[in-house]
Design a protein around this motif. Structure first.
Motif, short mmCIF file in Angstrom:
data_model
loop_
_atom_site.label_atom_id
_atom_site.label_comp_id
_atom_site.label_asym_id
_atom_site.label_seq_id
_atom_site.Cartn_x
_atom_site.Cartn_y
_atom_site.Cartn_z
N LYS A 189 0.84 -1.20 0.00
CA LYS A 189 0.00 0.00 0.00
C LYS A 189 0.88 1.26 0.00
O LYS A 189 0.63 2.21 -0.73
N GLY A 190 1.93 1.23 0.82
CA GLY A 190 2.86 2.37 0.87
C GLY A 190 3.62 2.56 -0.43
O GLY A 190 3.83 3.69 -0.88
N ILE A 191 4.01 1.46 -1.07
CA ILE A 191 4.74 1.55 -2.34
C ILE A 191 3.83 2.11 -3.43
O ILE A 191 4.24 2.94 -4.24
N LYS A 192 2.58 1.67 -3.46
CA LYS A 192 1.63 2.19 -4.45
C LYS A 192 1.41 3.69 -4.23
O LYS A 192 1.39 4.48 -5.16
N ASN A 193 1.28 4.08 -2.97
CA ASN A 193 1.10 5.49 -2.64
C ASN A 193 2.34 6.30 -3.02
O ASN A 193 2.23 7.42 -3.53
N LEU A 194 3.52 5.72 -2.84
CA LEU A 194 4.77 6.38 -3.24
C LEU A 194 4.75 6.66 -4.73
O LEU A 194 5.08 7.77 -5.17
N ALA A 195 4.36 5.66 -5.53
CA ALA A 195 4.31 5.84 -6.99
C ALA A 195 3.32 6.93 -7.37
O ALA A 195 3.60 7.76 -8.24
N GLU A 196 2.16 6.94 -6.72
CA GLU A 196 1.16 7.97 -7.01
C GLU A 196 1.69 9.36 -6.66
O GLU A 196 1.51 10.32 -7.42
N ASN A 197 2.37 9.46 -5.51
CA ASN A 197 2.94 10.75 -5.10
C ASN A 197 4.04 11.22 -6.05
O ASN A 197 4.15 12.40 -6.37
N MET A 198 4.86 10.28 -6.51
CA MET A 198 5.94 10.64 -7.42
C MET A 198 5.36 11.13 -8.75
O MET A 198 5.83 12.13 -9.29
N ALA A 199 4.35 10.44 -9.26
CA ALA A 199 3.72 10.86 -10.51
C ALA A 199 3.10 12.25 -10.35
O ALA A 199 3.27 13.12 -11.21
N TRP A 200 2.42 12.48 -9.25
CA TRP A 200 1.79 13.78 -8.99
C TRP A 200 2.83 14.90 -8.97
O TRP A 200 2.66 15.93 -9.60
N LEU A 201 3.92 14.66 -8.23
CA LEU A 201 4.96 15.68 -8.10
C LEU A 201 5.65 15.95 -9.43
O LEU A 201 5.88 17.11 -9.80
N LEU A 202 6.00 14.90 -10.16
CA LEU A 202 6.65 15.08 -11.46
C LEU A 202 5.77 15.89 -12.40
O LEU A 202 6.24 16.77 -13.12
N LYS A 203 4.47 15.60 -12.39
CA LYS A 203 3.55 16.34 -13.26
C LYS A 203 3.44 17.80 -12.85
O LYS A 203 3.39 18.69 -13.71
N LYS A 204 3.41 18.07 -11.56
CA LYS A 204 3.34 19.46 -11.08
C LYS A 204 4.59 20.23 -11.49
O LYS A 204 4.52 21.37 -11.94
#
Length: 196
Positions: free
Chosen positions: A173-188
């Motif tokens: 769950k934490g790894i999936k959330n990490l990937a989501e956060n990384m994608a969000w930040l890279l896009k921003k």
């Protein structure tokens, strides 16, 4: 956008790789290119503290008989860097540490060439000691003036045998959330760069 993920486990398709593959899949679903580079078990020379990278300033380590300069080039080209390692004696694998030491010093010597890139640590462990390994990777990001991505928990999954990490529901769950956060930040960051 591009991310390079380094697998510091000598087990090419072990637990660390499985977590990196999960992140790769999630980021690709977000239209972010991810390359996984296997470093564990290859010949990786330790930093010899010669400081020639400060004299030469050519974005390369003077040691040329292994693949670390190729890894540094991949880091320079990427928007995000993920470093994954198993936990050995409460720290990262020796191959992971050698990569961090050499790439980190070359980056600092070349006017902070990893500055403002996004970094994420991914760690596997049998049971304990992973916090120090996690910190070691994040220290590289911090000293390189990078932006570190977190998760809803530590970016860690537990398992002894290959495949055991897939049973660690909380870790996944934490790894999936990490990937989501990384994608969000890279896009921003990417959107902000396009506006600038």
């Amino acid at each position: 956008m591009k991310v390079v993920a380094f697998n510091g486990s000598p087990k090419k398709h072990g637990n660390t790789y499985m977590l990196l593959k999960m992140i790769q899949s999630e980021l690709r679903n977000q239209d972010i290119d991810v390359e996984i580079v296997h470093i564990g078990g290859k010949k990786v020379i330790d930093c010899i503290a010669c400081n020639k990278c400060f004299d030469r300033k050519d974005k390369r380590c003077i040691l040329n008989s292994d693949f670390v300069n190729d890894a540094i080039e991949k880091m320079v080209e990427a928007d995000g860097i993920i470093i994954g390692s198993p936990t050995y004696f409460a720290d990262v694998s020796s191959d992971t540490k050698a990569l961090i030491d050499r790439a980190g010093l070359v980056g600092i010597a070349n006017d902070g060439m990893f500055s403002k890139k996004v970094g994420a640590a991914v760690v596997t462990a049998r049971r304990g000691g992973y916090i120090h390994a996690y910190d070691t990777i994040n220290h590289f990001f911090g000293m390189s003036n990078m932006i570190t991505v977190g998760s809803s928990d530590w970016n860690v999954a537990l398992g002894e045998e290959i495949g055991d990490v897939e049973k660690d529901e909380e870790g996944l769950k934490g790894i999936k959330n990490l990937a989501e956060n990384m994608a969000w930040l890279l896009k921003k960051i990417h959107a902000g760069e396009e506006k600038a």
